[in-house]
Write a protein that holds these residues in place. Structure first.
Motif, PDB file in Angstrom:
ATOM      1  N   ALA A 107     -10.532   3.289   3.044  1.00 42.06           N
ATOM      2  CA  ALA A 107      -9.721   4.489   2.840  1.00 42.06           C
ATOM      3  C   ALA A 107     -10.298   5.682   3.600  1.00 42.06           C
ATOM      4  O   ALA A 107     -11.519   5.857   3.682  1.00 42.06           O
ATOM      5  CB  ALA A 107      -9.625   4.821   1.360  1.00 42.06           C
ATOM      6  N   THR A 118     -11.430   2.294  -1.849  1.00 38.93           N
ATOM      7  CA  THR A 118     -11.769   1.084  -1.106  1.00 38.93           C
ATOM      8  C   THR A 118     -12.599   1.474   0.103  1.00 38.93           C
ATOM      9  O   THR A 118     -12.621   2.646   0.516  1.00 38.93           O
ATOM     10  CB  THR A 118     -10.508   0.324  -0.630  1.00 38.93           C
ATOM     11  N   THR A 142     -14.068   9.221  -3.414  1.00 42.19           N
ATOM     12  CA  THR A 142     -14.242   7.875  -3.968  1.00 42.19           C
ATOM     13  C   THR A 142     -15.004   7.936  -5.278  1.00 42.19           C
ATOM     14  O   THR A 142     -14.620   7.301  -6.276  1.00 42.19           O
ATOM     15  CB  THR A 142     -15.002   6.985  -2.971  1.00 42.19           C
ATOM     16  N   LEU A 191      -7.241   1.040   6.554  1.00 39.52           N
ATOM     17  CA  LEU A 191      -6.767   0.629   5.239  1.00 39.52           C
ATOM     18  C   LEU A 191      -5.450  -0.139   5.353  1.00 39.52           C
ATOM     19  O   LEU A 191      -5.256  -1.164   4.700  1.00 39.52           O
ATOM     20  CB  LEU A 191      -6.588   1.850   4.342  1.00 39.52           C
ATOM     21  N   LEU A 203       0.845  -1.192   0.000  1.00 41.13           N
ATOM     22  CA  LEU A 203       0.000   0.000   0.000  1.00 41.13           C
ATOM     23  C   LEU A 203       0.877   1.238   0.000  1.00 41.13           C
ATOM     24  O   LEU A 203       1.751   1.389   0.866  1.00 41.13           O
ATOM     25  CB  LEU A 203      -0.896  -0.002   1.241  1.00 41.13           C
ATOM     26  N   SER A 258      -5.115   9.467   3.569  1.00 38.96           N
ATOM     27  CA  SER A 258      -6.066   8.439   3.146  1.00 38.96           C
ATOM     28  C   SER A 258      -5.644   7.032   3.540  1.00 38.96           C
ATOM     29  O   SER A 258      -6.490   6.150   3.704  1.00 38.96           O
ATOM     30  CB  SER A 258      -6.303   8.510   1.637  1.00 38.96           C
ATOM     31  N   ALA A 259      -4.343   6.786   3.692  1.00 39.79           N
ATOM     32  CA  ALA A 259      -3.879   5.469   4.130  1.00 39.79           C
ATOM     33  C   ALA A 259      -3.815   5.446   5.650  1.00 39.79           C
ATOM     34  O   ALA A 259      -2.746   5.514   6.266  1.00 39.79           O
ATOM     35  CB  ALA A 259      -2.521   5.139   3.519  1.00 39.79           C
ATOM     36  N   PHE A 268      -6.134   1.896  -4.136  1.00 42.92           N
ATOM     37  CA  PHE A 268      -6.528   1.677  -2.742  1.00 42.92           C
ATOM     38  C   PHE A 268      -7.272   2.873  -2.147  1.00 42.92           C
ATOM     39  O   PHE A 268      -7.879   2.746  -1.082  1.00 42.92           O
ATOM     40  CB  PHE A 268      -5.309   1.328  -1.887  1.00 42.92           C
ATOM     41  N   GLN A 269      -7.223   4.032  -2.820  1.00 44.86           N
ATOM     42  CA  GLN A 269      -8.038   5.149  -2.332  1.00 44.86           C
ATOM     43  C   GLN A 269      -9.523   4.852  -2.511  1.00 44.86           C
ATOM     44  O   GLN A 269     -10.345   5.338  -1.733  1.00 44.86           O
ATOM     45  CB  GLN A 269      -7.677   6.439  -3.068  1.00 44.86           C
ATOM     46  N   ALA A 271     -10.378  -3.565   0.976  1.00 45.77           N
ATOM     47  CA  ALA A 271      -8.975  -3.572   0.575  1.00 45.77           C
ATOM     48  C   ALA A 271      -8.363  -4.953   0.665  1.00 45.77           C
ATOM     49  O   ALA A 271      -7.528  -5.329  -0.173  1.00 45.77           O
ATOM     50  CB  ALA A 271      -8.189  -2.582   1.435  1.00 45.77           C
TER      51      ALA A 271
END
Length: 320
Positions: free
Chosen positions: A204, A201, A211, A30, A19, A25-26, A198-199, A299
């Motif tokens: 996130a 998901t 999204t 996530l 990731l 965002s992470a 992955f943003q 994720a």
């Protein structure tokens, strides 16, 4: 059959997928989900805000018993910040956009792996000199910040692979499905670092509007620019610009960055526009692979799906 590489062996993870530690965002949910799914989750700590870490790290610890790490902006943190983060016992620390040298020995003494992201060959050599355990070669197609005069992922990754061998390399920039992961492996990388995908998901830390924008976005709508950093009053070094989806301020100030930087009224107008809802509160960071994103799954499930797609793509390429 799982794809085994130097990266998966180093971290004892099932899939060669990490990731990207995207600031903001992470978050913990996530990061934990990616690690739970068999990849390496990297918490996007950015400047190492202690309150943010104190909130998000417990979410990671409670959410997975698999390896995980923390990412920082090298230009924005000092050794004390990294030392504080190491108290949480991450398996890895990733440093991006700046000199990893001042932090390397402290990370090493803590027993964590040092991952360094590079955007040119000078940075790659510096990462080797600092003793990086893994090097991320970031192509200019990636979302968010990257080199103003960077190189595309396809030609850049194998050059870095050859230059830094035997240090494992992760490919980054525009990778949004399993075919991209397979391509990274074919280029000699030991895996892929994935961000924009992955943003979009369930876990996130982004607004629903972000999204939606990523799912509806197209690669040709992304743009690399310094306009939004200037308008936001960001301290990002001028060497690095950011790839985002369209934004009103891009249309207004494209090509007039010097004028924008010298106009405090324009920057105040940006802040007022955000406060009044006329301007999105944050740019939508997105890479050129955004066309490939059409849903927002969990994720953990996404990691598995990317790995399966990569295996299938490699099997097709080999004629099996």
């Amino acid at each position: 059959m799982a794809l085994s590489t130097a990266f998966t062996k180093m971290f004892n993870v099932r899939h060669p997928i990490a990731l990207a530690p995207m600031g903001g965002s992470a978050g913990g949910a996530l990061t934990a989900a990616v690690s739970r799914g068999g990849g390496l989750g990297l918490l996007g700590s950015g400047d190492g805000d202690p309150d943010w870490l104190a909130r998000e790290v417990p979410i990671v610890v409670e959410g997975t018993d698999r390896p995980w790490g923390i990412g920082f902006l090298a230009w924005a943190v000092d050794v004390a910040v990294v030392e504080r983060a190491l108290e949480y016992n991450p398996r890895a620390v990733m440093l991006s956009f700046g000199d990893p040298g001042p932090f390397a020995e402290r990370v090493r003494r803590a027993g964590a792996a040092l991952i360094v992201q590079v955007t040119d060959l000078e940075e790659a050599r510096r990462a080797v000199d600092a003793g990086a355990d893994v090097i991320v070669a970031q192509g200019t197609e990636g979302g968010g910040h990257g080199a103003r005069h960077g190189r595309s992922t396809l030609p850049f990754v194998p050059v870095v692979v050859d230059l830094v061998a035997p240090v494992p390399v992760l490919a980054a920039g525009g990778i949004a499905d399993g075919r991209g992961v397979a391509a990274a492996l074919a280029l000699g990388a030991a895996g892929a670092l994935v961000g924009t995908r992955f943003q979009a998901t369930a876990e996130a830390l982004v607004a629903p509007s972000t999204t939606e924008a990523i799912i509806e976005g197209r690669g040709q709508d992304t743009e690399r620019s310094s306009v939004l950093d200037i308008a936001r009053g960001s301290r990002w070094p001028s060497k690095y610009t950011a790839r985002t989806l369209g934004h009103p301020y891009l249309d207004r100030w494209r090509g007039r960055e010097t004028e924008l930087a010298a106009d405090p009224r324009a920057r105040k107008d940006y802040r007022d526009g955000v406060a009044q809802g006329r301007i999105p509160p944050l740019p939508v960071w997105a890479g050129e692979g955004v066309d490939l994103i059409d849903d927002a799954p969990s994720a953990a499930g996404l990691v598995h799906a990317l790995a399966v797609q990569a295996e299938e793509a490699l099997a097709r390429a080999s004629g099996r």
